[in-house]
Scaffold this motif. Structure first.
Motif, PDB file in Angstrom:
ATOM      1  N   TYR A   1      28.020  -2.391  -1.887  1.00 25.14           N
ATOM      2  CA  TYR A   1      27.257  -1.231  -2.341  1.00 25.14           C
ATOM      3  C   TYR A   1      26.370  -1.650  -3.499  1.00 25.14           C
ATOM      4  O   TYR A   1      26.823  -2.353  -4.403  1.00 25.14           O
ATOM      5  N   TYR A   2      25.104  -1.216  -3.430  1.00 26.06           N
ATOM      6  CA  TYR A   2      24.128  -1.601  -4.436  1.00 26.06           C
ATOM      7  C   TYR A   2      23.651  -0.398  -5.238  1.00 26.06           C
ATOM      8  O   TYR A   2      23.605   0.726  -4.736  1.00 26.06           O
ATOM      9  N   SER A   3      23.234  -0.675  -6.461  1.00 27.05           N
ATOM     10  CA  SER A   3      22.548   0.349  -7.239  1.00 27.05           C
ATOM     11  C   SER A   3      21.279   0.753  -6.504  1.00 27.05           C
ATOM     12  O   SER A   3      20.491  -0.099  -6.099  1.00 27.05           O
TER      13      SER A   3
ATOM     14  N   ILE B   1      18.114  -6.877  -4.375  1.00 30.03           N
ATOM     15  CA  ILE B   1      19.349  -7.617  -4.615  1.00 30.03           C
ATOM     16  C   ILE B   1      20.165  -7.814  -3.345  1.00 30.03           C
ATOM     17  O   ILE B   1      20.043  -7.053  -2.378  1.00 30.03           O
ATOM     18  N   SER B   2      21.012  -8.829  -3.416  1.00 28.97           N
ATOM     19  CA  SER B   2      21.945  -9.130  -2.339  1.00 28.97           C
ATOM     20  C   SER B   2      23.221  -9.693  -2.969  1.00 28.97           C
ATOM     21  O   SER B   2      23.143 -10.572  -3.829  1.00 28.97           O
ATOM     22  N   ILE B   3      24.346  -9.141  -2.566  1.00 29.56           N
ATOM     23  CA  ILE B   3      25.642  -9.638  -3.037  1.00 29.56           C
ATOM     24  C   ILE B   3      26.416 -10.152  -1.836  1.00 29.56           C
ATOM     25  O   ILE B   3      26.454  -9.490  -0.790  1.00 29.56           O
TER      26      ILE B   3
ATOM     27  N   LEU C   1      25.339 -13.154  -6.629  1.00 31.83           N
ATOM     28  CA  LEU C   1      24.267 -12.168  -6.779  1.00 31.83           C
ATOM     29  C   LEU C   1      22.944 -12.886  -6.619  1.00 31.83           C
ATOM     30  O   LEU C   1      22.714 -13.909  -7.257  1.00 31.83           O
TER      31      LEU C   1
ATOM     32  N   LYS D   1      18.373  -1.809  -5.210  1.00 32.65           N
ATOM     33  CA  LYS D   1      18.762  -2.126  -3.835  1.00 32.65           C
ATOM     34  C   LYS D   1      17.743  -2.973  -3.090  1.00 32.65           C
ATOM     35  O   LYS D   1      18.103  -3.855  -2.311  1.00 32.65           O
TER      36      LYS D   1
ATOM     37  N   GLY E   1      25.991  -3.667  -8.630  1.00 34.03           N
ATOM     38  CA  GLY E   1      26.554  -3.510  -7.297  1.00 34.03           C
ATOM     39  C   GLY E   1      27.876  -4.223  -7.175  1.00 34.03           C
ATOM     40  O   GLY E   1      28.314  -4.904  -8.107  1.00 34.03           O
TER      41      GLY E   1
END
Length: 120
Positions: free
Chosen positions: A60-62, A69-71, A82, A66, A51
């Motif tokens: 935007y995440y895979s 995860i958190s970016i 990440l 999704k 992402g």
């Protein structure tokens, strides 16, 4: 010259949360048209895109990751992070932070990568 450096624990226990930070030097993460990206490579496999967070803060995440995860970013420190929850051994990989240039349409700069092993 822009440089990226990953940091974080090399060993994470299954079910725990992985947290990695990428520190950027030589350039700002708010510079137009750059997308600050996480990519990983499991042992014996190809690169997997995780992402990004853009120069403007869009994320935007895979789709396949999704839910876990958190970016985010800290512009005052010129860092982006990440977080990956509910880690399993399948998350063992070398994790890279990378900058994508929308102008060049290419990955412009790579961190050296950091090995993360998910194991009890």
């Amino acid at each position: 010259q822009v440089q990226l450096q990953e940091s974080g624990p090399g060993l994470v226990k299954p079910s725990q949360t992985l947290s990695l930070t990428c520190t950027v030097s030589g350039g700002s993460i708010t510079t137009n048209n750059y997308y600050w990206t996480w990519i990983r490579q499991p042992p014996g496999k190809g690169l997997e895109w995780i992402g990004y967070i853009s120069y403007s803060g869009n994320i935007y995440y895979s789709p396949s990751l999704k839910s876990r995860i958190s970016i985010s970013r800290d512009t005052s420190k010129n860092q982006f992070t990440l977080q990956m929850s509910s880690v399993t051994p399948e998350d063992t990989a070398v994790y890279y932070c990378v900058s994508w240039s929308a102008v060049l349409q290419a990955y412009a700069y790579w961190g050296q990568g950091t090995q993360v092993t998910a194991s009890s």
